[in-house]
Design an enzyme around this catalytic site. Structure first.
Site, PDB file in Angstrom:
ATOM      1  N   SER A 133       0.813  -1.209   0.000  1.00 46.19           N
ATOM      2  CA  SER A 133       0.000   0.000   0.000  1.00 46.19           C
ATOM      3  C   SER A 133       0.850   1.264   0.000  1.00 46.19           C
ATOM      4  CB  SER A 133      -0.993   0.003   1.164  1.00 46.19           C
ATOM      5  OG  SER A 133      -0.555  -0.766   2.227  1.00 46.19           O
ATOM      6  N   HIS A 149      -3.319  -3.416  -5.865  1.00 49.28           N
ATOM      7  CA  HIS A 149      -3.668  -2.982  -4.505  1.00 49.28           C
ATOM      8  C   HIS A 149      -5.109  -3.376  -4.215  1.00 49.28           C
ATOM      9  CE1 HIS A 149      -4.208   0.547  -1.501  1.00 49.28           C
ATOM     10  NE2 HIS A 149      -3.708  -0.499  -0.889  1.00 49.28           N
ATOM     11  N   GLU A 171      -7.101  -1.554  -7.247  1.00 45.17           N
ATOM     12  CA  GLU A 171      -6.348  -0.410  -7.768  1.00 45.17           C
ATOM     13  C   GLU A 171      -5.074  -0.956  -8.410  1.00 45.17           C
ATOM     14  OE1 GLU A 171      -4.945   2.342  -4.736  1.00 45.17           O
ATOM     15  OE2 GLU A 171      -5.107   4.027  -6.117  1.00 45.17           O
ATOM     16  N   ASN A 211      -5.625   6.170  -1.630  1.00 42.15           N
ATOM     17  CA  ASN A 211      -5.134   6.629  -0.319  1.00 42.15           C
ATOM     18  C   ASN A 211      -4.612   8.063  -0.359  1.00 42.15           C
ATOM     19  OD1 ASN A 211      -5.849   4.392   1.128  1.00 42.15           O
ATOM     20  ND2 ASN A 211      -3.900   3.342   0.815  1.00 42.15           N
TER      21      ASN A 211
HETATM   22  P1  NAD Z   1      -0.235  -9.609   7.661  1.00 39.47           P
HETATM   23  O1  NAD Z   1       0.716  -9.264   8.729  1.00 39.47           O
HETATM   24  O2  NAD Z   1      -1.623 -10.033   8.018  1.00 39.47           O
HETATM   25  O3  NAD Z   1       0.393 -10.796   6.780  1.00 39.47           O
HETATM   26  C1  NAD Z   1       1.719 -10.748   6.283  1.00 39.47           C
HETATM   27  C2  NAD Z   1       2.205 -12.183   6.100  1.00 39.47           C
HETATM   28  O4  NAD Z   1       3.465 -12.141   5.411  1.00 39.47           O
HETATM   29  C3  NAD Z   1       2.436 -12.929   7.412  1.00 39.47           C
HETATM   30  O5  NAD Z   1       1.698 -14.132   7.433  1.00 39.47           O
HETATM   31  C4  NAD Z   1       3.942 -13.199   7.399  1.00 39.47           C
HETATM   32  O6  NAD Z   1       4.306 -14.445   7.996  1.00 39.47           O
HETATM   33  C5  NAD Z   1       4.231 -13.205   5.901  1.00 39.47           C
HETATM   34  N1  NAD Z   1       5.639 -13.046   5.575  1.00 39.47           N
HETATM   35  C6  NAD Z   1       6.570 -12.272   6.200  1.00 39.47           C
HETATM   36  N2  NAD Z   1       7.775 -12.448   5.624  1.00 39.47           N
HETATM   37  C7  NAD Z   1       7.602 -13.349   4.625  1.00 39.47           C
HETATM   38  C8  NAD Z   1       8.497 -13.948   3.678  1.00 39.47           C
HETATM   39  N3  NAD Z   1       9.794 -13.655   3.650  1.00 39.47           N
HETATM   40  N4  NAD Z   1       7.975 -14.842   2.808  1.00 39.47           N
HETATM   41  C9  NAD Z   1       6.666 -15.164   2.826  1.00 39.47           C
HETATM   42  N5  NAD Z   1       5.784 -14.627   3.703  1.00 39.47           N
HETATM   43  C10 NAD Z   1       6.252 -13.738   4.588  1.00 39.47           C
HETATM   44  O7  NAD Z   1      -0.250  -8.361   6.668  1.00 39.47           O
HETATM   45  P2  NAD Z   1      -1.421  -7.884   5.678  1.00 39.47           P
HETATM   46  O8  NAD Z   1      -2.302  -6.928   6.392  1.00 39.47           O
HETATM   47  O9  NAD Z   1      -1.995  -9.079   5.011  1.00 39.47           O
HETATM   48  O10 NAD Z   1      -0.581  -7.019   4.631  1.00 39.47           O
HETATM   49  C11 NAD Z   1       0.099  -7.618   3.551  1.00 39.47           C
HETATM   50  C12 NAD Z   1       0.366  -6.593   2.481  1.00 39.47           C
HETATM   51  O11 NAD Z   1      -0.872  -6.059   2.030  1.00 39.47           O
HETATM   52  C13 NAD Z   1       1.192  -5.385   2.928  1.00 39.47           C
HETATM   53  O12 NAD Z   1       2.045  -5.002   1.870  1.00 39.47           O
HETATM   54  C14 NAD Z   1       0.146  -4.313   3.184  1.00 39.47           C
HETATM   55  O13 NAD Z   1       0.647  -3.002   3.002  1.00 39.47           O
HETATM   56  C15 NAD Z   1      -0.845  -4.636   2.089  1.00 39.47           C
HETATM   57  N6  NAD Z   1      -2.210  -4.149   2.326  1.00 39.47           N
HETATM   58  C16 NAD Z   1      -2.813  -4.336   3.545  1.00 39.47           C
HETATM   59  C17 NAD Z   1      -4.130  -3.890   3.743  1.00 39.47           C
HETATM   60  C18 NAD Z   1      -4.823  -4.101   5.062  1.00 39.47           C
HETATM   61  O14 NAD Z   1      -5.855  -3.442   5.294  1.00 39.47           O
HETATM   62  N7  NAD Z   1      -4.359  -4.988   5.927  1.00 39.47           N
HETATM   63  C19 NAD Z   1      -4.825  -3.289   2.675  1.00 39.47           C
HETATM   64  C20 NAD Z   1      -4.187  -3.140   1.429  1.00 39.47           C
HETATM   65  C21 NAD Z   1      -2.885  -3.588   1.275  1.00 39.47           C
END
Ligand code: NAD
Length: 283
Positions: free
Chosen positions: A119, A140, A152, A190
């Site tokens: 994001s 996104h 997005e 955003n």
């Molecule tokens: P999260 O913490 O729920 O999940 C992240 C996962 O990545 C974890 O399970 C972790 O173990 C895994 N991970 C870490 N290092 C790793 C590696 N080397 N190889 C494989 N897996 C690995 O996070 P999230 O909220 O799902 O966010 C994930 C992405 O999505 C981020 O880039 C975030 O900016 C983006 N995002 C999040 C939201 C939201 O509202 N949560 C919305 C849009 C985009």
């Protein structure tokens, strides 16, 4: 060639949602995480989310079973073999993402599209570590992925027209409406949303209106489904502060100055719903 199999790296909140949506759309999905426990949790979340859809009559029991059978969980990148699209959805940290992208690049088919769900990190910067940066793009998704209609799509400087067109076609396959933005801090959605929330915090800080009145004003006066301060509490004030900071530094423009009250709230540990208190109370 159309995409039959999708790789999703990261099985957390966003990763398992993306995997679910792809599986329901009839695609094979390999969901990967660095942690075996995260893979197990991610698969369990998909299972219960699909179960909920069945209970609400939005999915048949047979379709649920078929979708579940299409998702595999792994900790080994070799599972990405045969994927026409690989979506990185791991922890929001540039170092982690660059490392993962190099690993994906080694395991991916030569003609696969590689995407990221970041994001806030530059798509152009992430693309630069890949062998074929023209095959890289931002996808996104919004949280919760199965409920939110928008995708997005973000073009980095290197993204080719072909990669962009295939990504738009893929959005349609999984039932999302796509918009396209050029790479820039906050992309398009955003970039508009977060400064609006920041302005609502300035409005509160300056004593122009109460938190309840600001939220009611934007709900009833602008038809927003939720007021900006309630939304701030939902997103998390620490996350909002981090995003405003990215804008402030990324554009070098004082118009993106985080509201001092936002800093103050974060310093006090009033982070919104997750801490039980933000601009509203959630005791
Ligand atoms: P999260 O913490 O729920 O999940 C992240 C996962 O990545 C974890 O399970 C972790 O173990 C895994 N991970 C870490 N290092 C790793 C590696 N080397 N190889 C494989 N897996 C690995 O996070 P999230 O909220 O799902 O966010 C994930 C992405 O999505 C981020 O880039 C975030 O900016 C983006 N995002 C999040 C939201 C939201 O509202 N949560 C919305 C849009 C985009």
């Amino acid at each position: 060639m159309s995409i039959q199999k999708v790789g999703v790296v990261g099985a957390g909140t966003m990763g398992n949602g993306i995997a679910q949506v792809c599986a329901v759309a009839g695609l094979q999905v390999a969901m990967i995480d660095i942690s075996g426990a995260a893979v197990t949790d991610g698969l369990a979340t998909i299972e219960s989310s699909l179960e909920r859809l069945v209970r609400k009559d939005k999915l048949s029991a047979a379709d649920r079973a078929a979708a579940l059978a299409r998702v595999s969980g792994n900790t080994d990148y070799a599972a990405l073999k045969g994927a026409g699209l690989i979506i990185e959805a791991a922890t929001e940290n540039p170092g982690i993402k660059l490392r993962i992208l190099r690993q994906i690049d080694e395991a991916a088919e030569d003609d696969a599209i590689i995407a990221t769900n970041t994001s806030s990190i530059s798509i152009t910067l992430l693309a630069a570590v890949l062998k074929q940066p023209e095959r890289f793009i931002g996808m996104h998704f919004f949280n919760p992925v199965p409920m939110m209609a928008l995708l997005e799509v973000i073009r980095g400087l290197q993204t080719s027209d072909e990669t962009h067109a295939k990504t738009l076609a893929f959005a349609q396959t999984i039932g999302k409406t796509a918009i396209t933005a050029r790479n820039s801090p906050g992309f398009a959605v955003n970039r508009i949303l977060v400064p609006m929330i920041n302005e609502a915090i300035f409005t509160l800080q300056e004593g122009l209106a109460t938190a309840d009145d600001i939220d009611t004003g934007m709900r009833l006066g602008c038809n927003h489904p939720i007021g900006p301060l309630a939304l701030a509490d939902l997103i998390g004030l620490d996350t909002l502060l981090a995003v405003m900071q990215v804008f402030y530094e990324g554009f070098n423009d004082p118009k993106y100055r985080p509201a001092p009250l936002l800093r103050e709230m974060v310093a006090a540990g009033r982070l919104g719903r997750k801490s039980g208190r933000g601009f509203h109370s959630y005791a």
